[in-house]
Every structure is written in structure tokens, then in C-alpha cells.
Design an enzyme around this catalytic site. Sequence first.
Site, mmCIF file in Angstrom:
data_model
loop_
_atom_site.group_PDB
_atom_site.id
_atom_site.type_symbol
_atom_site.label_atom_id
_atom_site.label_comp_id
_atom_site.label_asym_id
_atom_site.label_seq_id
_atom_site.Cartn_x
_atom_site.Cartn_y
_atom_site.Cartn_z
ATOM 1 N N PRO A 58 0.756 -1.298 -0.174
ATOM 2 C CG PRO A 58 0.090 -0.834 2.142
ATOM 3 C CD PRO A 58 0.867 -1.941 1.362
ATOM 4 C CG ASP A 59 -0.993 4.988 -1.470
ATOM 5 O OD1 ASP A 59 -1.518 4.508 -0.544
ATOM 6 O OD2 ASP A 59 -1.281 5.283 -2.488
ATOM 7 C CG PHE A 60 3.187 6.339 3.174
ATOM 8 C CD1 PHE A 60 3.678 5.867 4.549
ATOM 9 C CD2 PHE A 60 3.984 6.084 2.209
ATOM 10 C CE1 PHE A 60 4.826 5.396 4.781
ATOM 11 C CE2 PHE A 60 5.192 5.450 2.235
ATOM 12 C CZ PHE A 60 5.499 5.380 3.647
ATOM 13 N NE ARG A 61 0.735 12.261 3.345
ATOM 14 C CZ ARG A 61 2.060 11.786 3.283
ATOM 15 N NH1 ARG A 61 2.431 11.164 2.372
ATOM 16 N NH2 ARG A 61 2.789 12.385 4.279
ATOM 17 C CG ASN A 132 8.867 3.123 -3.612
ATOM 18 O OD1 ASN A 132 8.086 3.882 -3.197
ATOM 19 N ND2 ASN A 132 8.776 2.673 -4.956
ATOM 20 C CG ASP A 134 9.433 -1.364 -2.151
ATOM 21 O OD1 ASP A 134 10.303 -1.298 -2.994
ATOM 22 O OD2 ASP A 134 8.295 -0.825 -2.636
ATOM 23 C CG HIS A 151 11.949 8.547 1.369
ATOM 24 N ND1 HIS A 151 10.695 8.814 1.308
ATOM 25 C CD2 HIS A 151 12.575 9.939 0.842
ATOM 26 C CE1 HIS A 151 10.314 10.071 0.857
ATOM 27 N NE2 HIS A 151 11.232 10.821 0.743
#
Length: 326
Positions: A58-61, A132, A134, A151
Site C-alpha cells: 500500500p501507499d501511505f495516503r 520507496n 521496499d 528515503h
Amino acid sequence: VELLRTLLSRTLGLVGDKPEPVLDELSLQGVSRFLKSDRCKNVVCMVGAGISTSAGIPDFRSPGTGLYSNLQSYDLPYPEAIFEIGFFKKHPEPFFALARELYPGQFKPTICHYFMRLLQDKGLLLRCYTQNIDTLERVAGLDPELLVEAHGTFFTSHCLRPSCRQRYGLAWMRERIFSSLVPKCEKCQGLVKPDIVFFGESLPSRFFALLESVSGVWGTLNPTPSLNLGWGGPTEVTLGLLYLRRDVAWLGDCDSGCLALAELLGWKEELEELVQREHAAIDAKGRDTDGGDPQKHWVDEDKDGGNPRKSLRDKAKAQRDPKESL
């Protein structure tokens, strides 16, 4: 101030000299023709959460599906606290519980990841900047030397005590996360955190070291075209800043955009075969006795910085204009 003034004047067409056209058509077809031409020697990819959502991350928002919409079970004062360094140092348990669900190795790279891999294999990829954490860019086979994980990454971890800073690899962290243990340093018993950037921390030094390759582009207002593919979710459309005379936005999901561009480039069959072959290899490795960690299929944590593809890197460097490389 001067950069902003120049940026606005160029974008709004307020300068006297009309810039030389780069694309013969502001479309995906025009981008494909430019990519196939001798003028296109270096491609920079800037990617975020949208390229991994089709892998199940999933993304964040995004409302309803984003991480921040589904953290109620972690008893947080507010959703963002799970990624705040101050909160983590006092209460690391929620983050590591979430990490078990999202840990690298449980997901496969997407079509978009492998499209960037093709750019690399064909000697066109100068660098990939990713937001990302991941590690799917690494799993897809991108050379770590061409990768800037803005990040941070789960790939390495460090003890948080300034006097220690002991480094740990992916397998070490994975073992502790899936044993439901809060990772503690073997040297000093300090808290160990994956090298992802939390709120309240600085971006990785590598990002700043290579920032020139982006700031230089923005400083000259990028004489080459920009292509924006896709969105991160049903309501989170990312357009970026488009320069009206040379940039193209393709609105749709990232994988479909990459397939469409690959077809125009004559790479679609090659891309689909690459995805099938690599996913099959990950599945096969997951059935072995290594605990099902597909990262091990691609990287050796302790050798060559996790890079098994030096020949591909050297080939790409040989084809890249050395004046454009950092």
C-alpha cells in the site's frame, strides 16, 4: 531566487528565445521516438509508492487503502507516529509489527520495476531515484550504483547508539522481525533500526552526494523531456511540474504506462518475458530451504555491496556518455 525566476519564465513562456524542440510530438509516441534516437543517451527515473502498489504494497495516503488509513490496531497517538524517530526510540514495537506485514522479500517487483531494468540492460539508465523502502528495485536487478534510495532502505540496518553504529544486514534483521523480537545490537544492546528515513532524520548522505545530477538538471531547466507515468492510487494522481513545450504526462496506472511505452519501443515481448522469467525464479527460490527470501536470489549482502551484475553495470557505463555521469 534566480532559479525560481528562470523556472517560471521558461514554464510560462515569458523568455524571448524559443527553446529548441526536443520531442517531435508531445505524446507517448514522441517519447518513444526520442528514446530510440541517438540523442537519448541517459535516462533518469524518479519513482515513488505508485510503482509498488500493484505488488500489493500500500501507499501511505490513499483513502481506505493507504497505510495511514489502516493503523488503528497499533494504538498510535496519530498515524504518522509509527514513522517518527522520537516515537520509535521509545516505542519500537508498532513499527516492527508493521514491518512483519510489509517486509521486503514477501513481494515481487512489478512491470514498472522491470521496465527500469530493461533501461539498465540496454545501457540507457543513468540513475534511478526512489522514495520507496521496499527494495524491489534491487530485487528487480537494478545496479546499486545506479540507485539512489532517497528515503533509505531495509537492505541494511544500524545500531542507533552514536558510540556504536554497528551495521547489520538484511538476513539479520529479517530473522529478528519474524521472531517478534525488538532488534538489539549484539555489541552494546542498543536499539537497531533499518536504514529507512524516519520523520526527524536526515536523508541518506548518498542522496546529497548525488544531488548535483538533479539540481544540475533543474538549474539548466532540463533540456531533455520529462515523462510522468501513472498514479499511486485511485485518488492520488501525481503530475509533477510539466514544461509545456517538451514534457508528457500519461495518466493511468504505472504498469500499463510502461507496457504501452515498451510496445512503442518494440520491447513489450521482451519485457513480458523478463517479468515471467524473474517471477518464476523468485517463486522457485521461495520453495528452497533458505526461508523463502527472494532477496537471496539477487544479492549477497556481504559481497560487492549487494551487486551480482557488475558485467551489466560495466556494459551500461561503457555505453553512457562519461560527461553525463557522476
